[in-house]
Scaffold this active site. Structure first.
Site, PDB file in Angstrom:
ATOM      1  N   SER A   1      26.405  44.863  61.080  1.00 37.41           N
ATOM      2  CA  SER A   1      27.420  45.086  60.040  1.00 37.41           C
ATOM      3  C   SER A   1      27.064  44.254  58.802  1.00 37.41           C
ATOM      4  O   SER A   1      26.060  43.548  58.792  1.00 37.41           O
ATOM      5  CB  SER A   1      28.797  44.718  60.565  1.00 37.41           C
TER       6      SER A   1
ATOM      7  N   TYR B   1      39.701  35.663  56.620  1.00 36.07           N
ATOM      8  CA  TYR B   1      38.524  35.238  57.375  1.00 36.07           C
ATOM      9  C   TYR B   1      38.001  36.345  58.277  1.00 36.07           C
ATOM     10  O   TYR B   1      36.846  36.377  58.650  1.00 36.07           O
ATOM     11  CB  TYR B   1      38.852  34.030  58.251  1.00 36.07           C
TER      12      TYR B   1
ATOM     13  N   CYS C   1      49.052  34.708  41.233  1.00 38.56           N
ATOM     14  CA  CYS C   1      50.009  34.868  42.334  1.00 38.56           C
ATOM     15  C   CYS C   1      50.402  33.509  42.919  1.00 38.56           C
ATOM     16  O   CYS C   1      51.118  32.773  42.265  1.00 38.56           O
ATOM     17  CB  CYS C   1      49.470  35.838  43.379  1.00 38.56           C
TER      18      CYS C   1
ATOM     19  N   GLY D   1      48.713  31.006  42.862  1.00 36.99           N
ATOM     20  CA  GLY D   1      48.257  30.082  41.824  1.00 36.99           C
ATOM     21  C   GLY D   1      49.322  29.872  40.758  1.00 36.99           C
ATOM     22  O   GLY D   1      49.577  28.748  40.331  1.00 36.99           O
TER      23      GLY D   1
ATOM     24  N   HIS E   1      48.171  40.483  40.439  1.00 36.11           N
ATOM     25  CA  HIS E   1      46.728  40.313  40.680  1.00 36.11           C
ATOM     26  C   HIS E   1      45.918  41.139  39.681  1.00 36.11           C
ATOM     27  O   HIS E   1      45.583  42.287  39.960  1.00 36.11           O
ATOM     28  CB  HIS E   1      46.377  40.767  42.095  1.00 36.11           C
TER      29      HIS E   1
ATOM     30  N   GLU F   1      42.892  40.928  39.011  1.00 39.63           N
ATOM     31  CA  GLU F   1      41.506  41.170  39.469  1.00 39.63           C
ATOM     32  C   GLU F   1      41.315  42.564  40.057  1.00 39.63           C
ATOM     33  O   GLU F   1      40.217  43.116  40.024  1.00 39.63           O
ATOM     34  CB  GLU F   1      41.083  40.102  40.484  1.00 39.63           C
TER      35      GLU F   1
HETATM   36  N1  GLN Z   1      52.324  33.523  49.403  1.00 40.22           N
HETATM   37  C1  GLN Z   1      52.862  33.906  48.154  1.00 40.22           C
HETATM   38  C2  GLN Z   1      53.958  34.954  48.275  1.00 40.22           C
HETATM   39  O1  GLN Z   1      54.053  35.614  49.282  1.00 40.22           O
HETATM   40  C3  GLN Z   1      51.770  34.377  47.204  1.00 40.22           C
HETATM   41  C4  GLN Z   1      51.093  35.616  47.651  1.00 40.22           C
HETATM   42  C5  GLN Z   1      49.774  35.851  46.960  1.00 40.22           C
HETATM   43  O2  GLN Z   1      49.211  34.958  46.372  1.00 40.22           O
HETATM   44  N2  GLN Z   1      49.257  37.068  47.062  1.00 40.22           N
HETATM   45  O3  GLN Z   1      54.720  35.157  47.362  1.00 40.22           O
END
Ligand code: GLN
Length: 522
Positions: A13, A54, A374, A376, A500, A502
């Site tokens: 893989s 992971y 997010c 962050g 997000h 990205e």
């Molecule tokens: N854990 C956070 C939440 O559920 C941020 C989620 C994320 O960064 N995708 O709001």
């Protein structure tokens, strides 16, 4: 009815089947065809949303809010089509549908079996991807020989008979290892994996040989002989510096022409758009270093879209972007001193959050460009609450349910949600941008749409307090209730987004937030 191109994998893989599929798709798109790409995943999760990064790398989120395999991110970056929940089918989804129907009594007393019921459901889901396109590329996840992949291979074999063998092309990706001590490329694993595939009734039309280097002609000849494939259909897929070089390697060897000839479609010699992108990447002068402070840094695939979006930001600015991977649990000031900008990406769970906040404090105080995505952004708010507003013990209720200052709190509609799969705030939502802000300078728009994946959000009780110390909530949901973007008024570039960005960045349409972030780093 569409033409089908099935991509299978052999030997091992992580051969980059996703990038290979996306590359073929983009070459066919350059020939004026409407192309769709679908990923079949043999695992039993209904979708990868509940899996740790992971296990399977990043979870990619589509416009329609599906949590999908990261290969769908490659598909969107390579072709002009948005992916939807129909583009990722897992064994879990297939079994779930069949078992649900069985409980409804829909099988009218028959014994429900892998063949034909599971295979029929797989074929039905594959055909759903056919809508509005000329060619469907179906990437079959896993490796030939895996027990769980068998129903998928059987289904695509059946489908090839149903639609007509001339309308189907089988591409098999294998690995050709280089044995350093003797200086040889070995074809035996390829021979065995094709043998395995033929035992299931699939004769490949094209062999894609992943290898450290170009496959020389005599080795191609040998592979062709043993696998019953024309030599011109043995394609070399050597390691590359940038994934955007892959389509060019394929085109150079005539893979696009070969596919069209197989389908008896006209071929026009064209210059590939990837040439420009690769030229920019290779001729970039200068380098910016971005410190990516995350919890899953030991598996780089966990941040696939972020990495690609940073690369796109580099393309737009004509510079190379070097990522310094900083493990949040081991984040020290000397590491942060060496980078031009700091990025704290999304994430779940408590591990590493203190380190991420140390990085954010550093970026804020030392006035380095800092982007929070997010989680962050949420941690940007907690850091400000603790260190600038003096709200001791402030936290997100995700990590400390009894915090005295829950600046980040669970969304109202998330309270009491018990089933964790597919229940977050997911997919595309509109966001209104406040005039006169950094966000507006970056987006040059009043209304944007971005993709979400989270359960927590900024707690409005604290809005005024934050505003008093120079926080600008520069993007809100159109009803004004949800904070989507925040920035610091007196900082050159400090910005957090609840969504997000990205996921929507492409090499040809780099995302404005990443373009601006890299430019600030420069
Ligand atoms: N854990 C956070 C939440 O559920 C941020 C989620 C994320 O960064 N995708 O709001």
């Amino acid at each position: 009815m569409a033409y089908y191109l099935f991509v299978t994998g052999g030997v091992l893989s992580s051969l980059g089947k996703g990038v290979a599929s996306a590359s073929i798709a983009s070459l066919l798109e350059e020939q004026g065809l409407k192309v769709n790409i679908q990923k079949l995943d043999p695992y039993l999760n209904v979708d990868p949303g509940t899996m740790s990064p992971y296990q399977h790398g990043e979870v990619y989120v589509t416009e329609d809010g599906a949590e999908t395999d990261l290969d769908l991110g490659h598909y969107e970056r390579f072709i002009n089509r948005n992916m939807t929940r129909k583009n990722n089918v897992t064994a879990g989804r297939v079994y779930y549908n069949v078992i649900r129907r069985e409980r409804e009594g829909a099988y009218l007393g028959s014994t429900v079996q892998v063949i034909p019921h599971i295979t029929d459901e797989i074929k039905r889901l594959i055909k759903e991807a056919e809508e509005d396109c000329d060619v469907v590329i179906v990437e079959v996840g896993g490796t030939v020989g895996d027990i769980e992949g068998l129903p998928f291979l059987e289904a695509v074999r059946q489908l090839s008979m149903e639609v007509g063998r001339e309308k189907v092309l089988f591409v098999h990706t294998t690995y050709v290892p280089f044995i350093r001590s003797t200086g040889e490329l070995k074809t035996k694993p390829t021979q065995h994996s094709v043998k395995e595939l033929r035992a299931i009734g699939i004769q490949p039309d094209v062999i894609l040989c992943r290898s450290e280097m170009e496959i020389p002609e005599p080795i191609k000849e040998k592979i062709a002989l043993f696998t019953n494939v024309r030599k011109s259909a043995v394609i070399s897929a050597p390691d590359v510096e940038y994934i955007y070089e892959v389509p060019l390697h394929f085109k150079k060897q005539g893979l696009d022409r070969l596919v069209l000839e197989h389908f008896r479609l006209p071929y026009t010699p064209t210059k590939s758009k990837w040439e420009d992108i690769v030229n920019i990447l290779k001729s970039a002068v200068g380098e910016v270093r971005v410190g990516l402070v995350g919890k899953y840094v030991s598996l780089k695939d966990s941040y696939k879209s972020v990495v690609e979006a940073l690369t796109h930001g580099g393309i737009a600015n004509g510079v190379r972007v070097k990522i310094e991977w900083i493990d949040a649990e081991d984040c020290r000031e000397d590491m942060l001193e060496q980078v031009d900008g700091i990025l704290v990406p999304g994430g779940f769970g408590e591990r590493g959050i203190e380190g991420k906040m140390r990085a954010l404090t550093y970026g804020r105080e030392k006035r380095k460009p800092t982007l929070g995505i997010c989680l962050g952004m949420q941690l940007m708010c907690v850091e400000l609450a603790r260190n600038l507003l003096g709200l001791k013990g402030s936290n997100s209720t995700e990590f400390e349910p009894n915090t005295p200052h829950p600046v980040i709190d669970i969304m109202e509609e998330q309270k009491g949600v018990k089933e964790l799969g597919g229940t977050m705030r997911l997919g595309s939502y509109p966001c209104k941008i406040l005039p006169g802000t950094k966000a507006q300078e970056i987006y040059k728009k009043e209304l944007i749409h971005e993709r979400h994946r989270h359960r927590y959000e900024f707690n409005n009780r604290y809005r005024e307090l934050f505003e008093r110390v120079g926080v600008v909530f520069s993007g809100l949901s159109p009803d004004g209730r949800l904070v989507e973007l925040m920035e610091l008024r007196d900082h050159p570039w400090y910005l957090g987004c609840q969504f997000h960005p990205e996921f929507k960045s492409k090499p040809f349409q780099p995302h404005p937030l990443f373009v601006s972030f890299i430019s600030a780093c420069l």
